[in-house]
Design a protein around this motif. Structure first.
Motif, mmCIF file in Angstrom:
data_model
loop_
_atom_site.group_PDB
_atom_site.id
_atom_site.type_symbol
_atom_site.label_atom_id
_atom_site.label_comp_id
_atom_site.label_asym_id
_atom_site.label_seq_id
_atom_site.Cartn_x
_atom_site.Cartn_y
_atom_site.Cartn_z
ATOM 1 N N CYS A 288 0.842 -1.194 0.000
ATOM 2 C CA CYS A 288 0.000 0.000 0.000
ATOM 3 C C CYS A 288 0.880 1.248 0.000
ATOM 4 C CB CYS A 288 -0.892 0.033 1.234
ATOM 5 S SG CYS A 288 -2.095 -1.309 1.361
ATOM 6 N N VAL A 289 0.290 2.358 -0.366
ATOM 7 C CA VAL A 289 0.994 3.638 -0.304
ATOM 8 C C VAL A 289 0.928 4.188 1.120
ATOM 9 C CG1 VAL A 289 0.935 6.064 -1.021
ATOM 10 C CG2 VAL A 289 0.657 4.257 -2.718
ATOM 11 N N TYR A 290 2.079 4.637 1.613
ATOM 12 C CA TYR A 290 2.132 5.419 2.849
ATOM 13 C C TYR A 290 2.529 6.829 2.437
ATOM 14 C CZ TYR A 290 3.201 6.919 7.590
ATOM 15 O OH TYR A 290 3.212 7.600 8.780
ATOM 16 N N SER A 291 1.693 7.822 2.749
ATOM 17 C CA SER A 291 1.904 9.153 2.182
ATOM 18 C C SER A 291 1.776 10.239 3.233
ATOM 19 C CB SER A 291 0.878 9.418 1.080
ATOM 20 O OG SER A 291 -0.420 9.548 1.644
ATOM 21 N N ASP A 292 2.186 11.440 2.827
ATOM 22 C CA ASP A 292 2.095 12.605 3.718
ATOM 23 C C ASP A 292 0.662 13.051 3.902
ATOM 24 O OD1 ASP A 292 1.673 15.193 1.736
ATOM 25 O OD2 ASP A 292 2.795 13.608 0.777
ATOM 26 N N PHE A 293 -0.242 12.736 2.964
ATOM 27 C CA PHE A 293 -1.609 13.262 3.031
ATOM 28 C C PHE A 293 -2.606 12.280 3.629
ATOM 29 C CE2 PHE A 293 -0.738 11.665 -1.257
ATOM 30 C CZ PHE A 293 -1.740 10.724 -1.426
ATOM 31 N N LYS A 294 -2.260 10.998 3.745
ATOM 32 C CA LYS A 294 -3.223 10.035 4.303
ATOM 33 C C LYS A 294 -2.619 9.064 5.304
ATOM 34 C CE LYS A 294 -6.584 6.489 3.024
ATOM 35 N NZ LYS A 294 -7.598 6.922 3.992
ATOM 36 N N GLY A 295 -1.310 8.922 5.318
ATOM 37 C CA GLY A 295 -0.736 7.792 6.036
ATOM 38 C C GLY A 295 -0.898 6.575 5.152
ATOM 39 N N TRP A 296 -1.304 5.437 5.730
ATOM 40 C CA TRP A 296 -1.519 4.235 4.924
ATOM 41 C C TRP A 296 -2.826 4.345 4.138
ATOM 42 C CZ3 TRP A 296 2.209 1.057 3.851
ATOM 43 C CH2 TRP A 296 3.247 0.835 4.759
ATOM 44 N N GLN A 297 -2.745 4.185 2.831
ATOM 45 C CA GLN A 297 -3.954 4.093 2.018
ATOM 46 C C GLN A 297 -4.353 2.621 1.978
ATOM 47 O OE1 GLN A 297 -6.777 4.091 0.924
ATOM 48 N NE2 GLN A 297 -6.803 5.802 -0.517
ATOM 49 N N ASN A 298 -5.111 2.217 2.998
ATOM 50 C CA ASN A 298 -5.521 0.825 3.111
ATOM 51 C C ASN A 298 -7.035 0.677 3.072
ATOM 52 O OD1 ASN A 298 -6.089 1.878 5.613
ATOM 53 N ND2 ASN A 298 -4.603 0.627 6.736
ATOM 54 N N ASN A 299 -7.707 1.568 2.312
ATOM 55 C CA ASN A 299 -9.131 1.363 2.062
ATOM 56 C C ASN A 299 -9.327 0.026 1.355
ATOM 57 O OD1 ASN A 299 -9.246 3.950 3.013
ATOM 58 N ND2 ASN A 299 -10.260 4.827 1.220
ATOM 59 N N GLN A 300 -10.356 -0.671 1.731
ATOM 60 C CA GLN A 300 -10.609 -1.991 1.150
ATOM 61 C C GLN A 300 -10.831 -1.906 -0.362
ATOM 62 O OE1 GLN A 300 -10.490 -4.965 2.658
ATOM 63 N NE2 GLN A 300 -10.049 -4.112 4.687
ATOM 64 N N PHE A 301 -10.435 -2.965 -1.069
ATOM 65 C CA PHE A 301 -10.677 -3.056 -2.502
ATOM 66 C C PHE A 301 -12.041 -3.684 -2.714
ATOM 67 C CE2 PHE A 301 -10.028 -5.603 -6.534
ATOM 68 C CZ PHE A 301 -10.243 -4.520 -7.370
ATOM 69 N N THR A 302 -12.944 -2.934 -3.318
ATOM 70 C CA THR A 302 -14.311 -3.417 -3.522
ATOM 71 C C THR A 302 -14.576 -3.822 -4.965
ATOM 72 O OG1 THR A 302 -15.241 -1.272 -4.118
ATOM 73 C CG2 THR A 302 -15.025 -1.755 -1.759
ATOM 74 N N GLY A 303 -13.593 -3.652 -5.837
ATOM 75 C CA GLY A 303 -13.798 -3.883 -7.252
ATOM 76 C C GLY A 303 -14.035 -2.605 -8.018
ATOM 77 N N ARG A 304 -14.345 -1.511 -7.312
ATOM 78 C CA ARG A 304 -14.617 -0.236 -7.986
ATOM 79 C C ARG A 304 -13.385 0.673 -7.929
ATOM 80 N NH1 ARG A 304 -18.787 3.325 -8.781
ATOM 81 N NH2 ARG A 304 -19.777 1.667 -9.959
ATOM 82 N N GLY A 305 -13.133 1.303 -6.778
ATOM 83 C CA GLY A 305 -11.980 2.176 -6.641
ATOM 84 C C GLY A 305 -10.710 1.388 -6.926
ATOM 85 N N GLU A 306 -9.899 1.897 -7.832
ATOM 86 C CA GLU A 306 -8.750 1.121 -8.270
ATOM 87 C C GLU A 306 -7.576 1.279 -7.302
ATOM 88 O OE1 GLU A 306 -8.573 2.051 -12.450
ATOM 89 O OE2 GLU A 306 -10.054 0.524 -12.918
ATOM 90 N N PHE A 307 -6.404 1.653 -7.750
ATOM 91 C CA PHE A 307 -5.234 1.304 -6.955
ATOM 92 C C PHE A 307 -4.391 2.505 -6.556
ATOM 93 C CE2 PHE A 307 -6.281 -1.948 -10.161
ATOM 94 C CZ PHE A 307 -6.928 -2.806 -9.298
#
Length: 790
Positions: free
Chosen positions: A221-240
């Motif tokens: 996953c991406v760890y970033s300055d604006f969110k921390g860990w981007q670990n939103n679940q993958f539902t098939g819609r929102g991509e990567f």
């Protein structure tokens, strides 16, 4: 991803990125032209107010070494990976998050984002099944076999649906790296039946499979300055949301399979026949597609399933993901493309089954080449060594490789719709190499930042492919049907990917159309193109957020576009500007100007109408000495007048004559007598402000055009008027003649009955010389009335 209508529209809008805070919602000029202000995140050392990365910008990195084994008989993929994760952030990390996207295919491990369902009008036996409560395991999803550190020591981990957390044995500090290993396997789903981006397609006529291996390995996953860990679940819609890194991947597959992937093949001399290898070398200098694996070779391979195995080796540098494909059905062609901006030598390639041959052989690789060259003009020079299109009856993108559709009828013919659709999807998916594979936005949160921006440049690329190309997204008029929907069926572009109802129009069409309106109607091509290219250059191989895009477009153009971002991206109002009334007046040139006499009285002393508490306390404070009390030079006439020490006759009337106009001379009347004034009254019925574009048709058949910027609405967002003076009679007025603004109601855009003049306006000639003095002051000054100068 190329949005297709078969994808279900689901989820109820739960919220947007930020509220469109109304400064004064009841005012007729309350909000539309105010700055976005605190709606955007506060600039910092990581992201500047200009939209550029800050001096403290950072991003983490992950390198992968992966071995994959494709079991065609069991339709199972087995893999082992070594991941080297670099912490470049200023933060201490105590755990890592990875994505297990294949779990979304599982009946028991998926993200669990339910959507409503209703009794269908009709269904099939495959879908008519008894509801299983609780759900039984369908056998899909990731099976983790082993998770260890580099030395083979087990690591503690937990799987939460489509996400996996690894607890680190010690804190990972800034500048440190951590190496770990994972072994896993999963059953490959039939993506034609089950849906999804990766899987196999079975060709019943020849009994062969075509594999698209995507989201196939545990990915950081991406760890970033604006969110921390981007670990939103993958539902098939929102991509990567993905991390850049280097890859070395081996694929062990049946010996008669042809493999293509992200990156560069490193052992073609071991996996290709001598004839195929010779053609590969020929293609590297060819300006026309050369068949490396021919149609005859592909047909022969279909008939014999080899029991032998081959291992293909690929490497890729500085990419955010890795995908591959494998099948014995593939024809493979390639040609060299040179990117002028950086002189990069790129291999444009296509792989496709015989079912797509008559379309793909002619168009696919050429469309790949055209796409990377055109996108390079509008964004950044294509940096990778490979770009390829794979026919796989779908549309999805990965670095250097994408999967598209486009098959012929059995007799080899095809419809124009299939041809244009195929070219469009190839351009779109190859274009994704730029958005988001290079300009690496967070697709899990903001679909529009890759789909919308990419669809916009896709439109520019389609236009340069063929001026007659029937583009479905980009031109302003194509978004009208969506914009006129009831507002309970709309949501702002700035909506989380999972919560969008009308996904195609919202994430693809509306942002693409908005950018096209900016380019063609609001900013102009030169200014827009420079700003857009600046955004691409600033955020290439980085993680941009929406504010970075909005701020860069403003910063690089000197155009304050906050009104546009506010209305088009944060709002749901449509454009509907109406011509409500046309008033015509003729000039009165014969009137004699009158000398005006203006009566004045003397100004009263400028005393405070109320002695506030501060003045009273200051006056009573013996420690305060006022400057004018100490310095006699400051005690002028008005100091004394204010204290009643000067007397002025304030009842006396003074008269001032204003005589600055004269009658129009006869010699000038002929030039003016045919000028008419046309006042056009407009109303903003839709709510979204836009420029006012007019086409005037005159009785003699000639035409004139004019455009007023959107700022004409800045003081009254609901109703405005504009007056034009013409020396010939108008016949009609057309608003938005080229349908540039996505106006949802064109029935109120035309005025075809120009009335005769109903009033006159006086016209005089300004006398030469100095303008009358004193008129702007309003009163004779008391010093003058008292006859004093001090």
């Amino acid at each position: 991803m190329k949005f297709k209508s078969i994808i279900l529209s689901f989820f109820i809008p739960l919220g947007i990125y930020a509220q469109d805070i109304q400064n004064n919602p009841k005012s007729n000029h309350g909000n539309k032209f105010e700055q976005l202000g605190t709606i955007l995140p506060t600039p910092n050392v990581y992201r500047t107010a200009s939209g550029a990365p800050g001096q403290g910008y950072w991003q983490n990195r992950a390198d992968y070494q992966i071995d994959a084994y494709l079991d065609e008989d069991k339709r199972n993929l087995k893999g082992s990976e070594t991941v080297t994760y670099y912490n470049n952030s200023p933060d201490d990390l105590e755990y890592l998050w990875l994505q297990l996207d294949e779990n979304e295919q599982s009946s028991v491990k998926n993200a669990g984002y339910d959507s409503e369902s209703k009794i269908p009008r009709q269904t099939t036996t495959e879908h008519l099944k008894t509801s299983e409560l609780p759900a039984n395991d369908n056998g899909y999803g990731v099976n983790l076999e082993k998770v260890t550190d580099a030395s083979g020591n087990p690591l503690k981990y937990i799987v939460n649906k489509t996400m996996m957390r690894i607890d680190l044995p010690k804190i990972l500090k800034k500048g440190e790296k951590f190496v770990f290993k994972i072994n896993w396997n999963y059953n490959i789903p039939n993506r034609i039946v089950m849906g999804g981006r990766g899987g196999y397609e079975n060709f019943a006529e020849d009994g062969n499979d075509l594999y698209t291996i995507t989201q196939w390995f545990p990915r950081m996953c991406v760890y970033s300055d604006f969110k921390g860990w981007q670990n939103n679940q993958f539902t098939g819609r929102g991509e990567f949301a993905l991390v850049f890194g280097n890859y070395k991947v081996t694929m062990n597959v049946p010996a008669d399979h042809i493999v293509a992937s992200t990156g560069v093949g490193k052992n073609y001399d071991q996996v290709l026949s001598s004839a195929q290898l010779a053609r590969w070398k020929q293609a590297q200098s060819s300006s026309e597609p050369i068949e490396i694996v021919t149609l005859d070779e592909a047909k022969k391979a279909e008939k014999n399933k080899s029991k032998q195995r081959k291992t293909w080796v690929f490497e890729a540098e500085n990419v955010r993901d890795f995908a591959w494909t494998s099948s014995r059905k593939f024809v493979w062609d390639a040609m060299k493309v040179v990117i002028p901006e950086n002189n990069n030598q790129v291999m444009a390639m296509s792989l496709y089954p015989k079912e797509a041959y008559n379309l793909y052989r002619k168009f696919s690789t050429r469309a790949v080449a055209h796409t990377i060259k055109t996108y390079s003009e509008f964004t950044v020079p294509y940096p990778y060594p490979v770009a390829q299109s794979i026919e796989a009856a779908n549309g999805m993108e990965y670095p250097m490789i994408c999967f598209n559709y486009g098959r012929t009828e059995k007799d080899g013919t095809y419809s124009e719709g299939i041809k244009n659709g195929m070219i469009g999807v190839i351009i779109h998916e190859v274009g994704h190499n730029f958005f988001p594979m290079i300009i690496n936005s967070d697709e899990r949160q903001w679909s529009w930042m890759d789909e919308g921006l990419n669809t916009f440049v896709e439109y520019l690329t389609e236009e340069k492919w063929d001026n007659k190309f029937p583009s479905r997204r980009g031109p302003a008029h194509t978004i009208v049907d969506y914009m006129k929907l009831p507002k309970d069926q709309l949501e702002p572009i700035m909506t989380n990917s999972e919560n969008i109802i009308q996904f195609g129009p919202n994430a693809y069409s509306k942002p693409a159309t908005g950018l096209n309106i900016l380019r063609e109607t609001i900013m102009g091509r030169e200014l827009f193109d420079k700003a857009f290219k600046t955004y691409a250059k600033r955020w290439a191989f980085k993680h941009p957020e929406p504010a970075d895009f909005f701020r860069t477009m403003n910063d690089a153009s000197a155009e304050n576009l906050d009104w546009f971002w506010r209305g088009w991206f944060y709002g749901i109002d449509p454009v509907d500007i109406s011509i409500d009334k046309v008033t015509v007046a003729s000039p009165n040139l014969d009137i004699e100007p009158k000398t005006r006499e203006i009566s004045y009285t003397v100004d009263q002393p400028q005393q405070n109408d109320f002695e506030d508490i501060s003045k009273i306390r200051n006056k009573n404070d013996k420690n305060i000495q006022f400057y004018t009390d100490k310095d006699k030079e400051t005690q002028d006439f008005y100091w004394r007048y204010n204290r009643g020490m000067e007397k002025v006759d304030d009842a006396k009337k003074y008269t001032l004559k204003v005589d600055n106009l004269e009658k129009i001379p006869a010699s000038e009347k002929s030039k003016l007598q045919n000028i008419y004034a046309y006042q056009i009254d407009f109303s903003n019925k839709g709510g979204l402000v836009m420029p006012i574009i007019l086409e005037f048709t005159f009785e003699d058949g000639t035409k004139l055009n004019d455009k007023s910027s959107a700022q004409i609405w800045r003081k009254n967002e609901q109703n405005i008027s504009k007056t034009y003076y013409f020396d010939k009679k108008l016949k009609s007025i057309q608003l938005d003649p080229m349908r540039e603004t996505a106006d949802i109601d064109t029935s109120n855009n035309f005025w075809g009955e120009i009335p005769e003049p109903t009033s006159k306006f006086e016209v005089f000639k300004q006398k030469k010389g100095e303008a009358a003095r004193g008129a702007a002051q309003g009163k004779v000054n008391p010093m003058q009335a008292a006859g004093k100068k001090n």
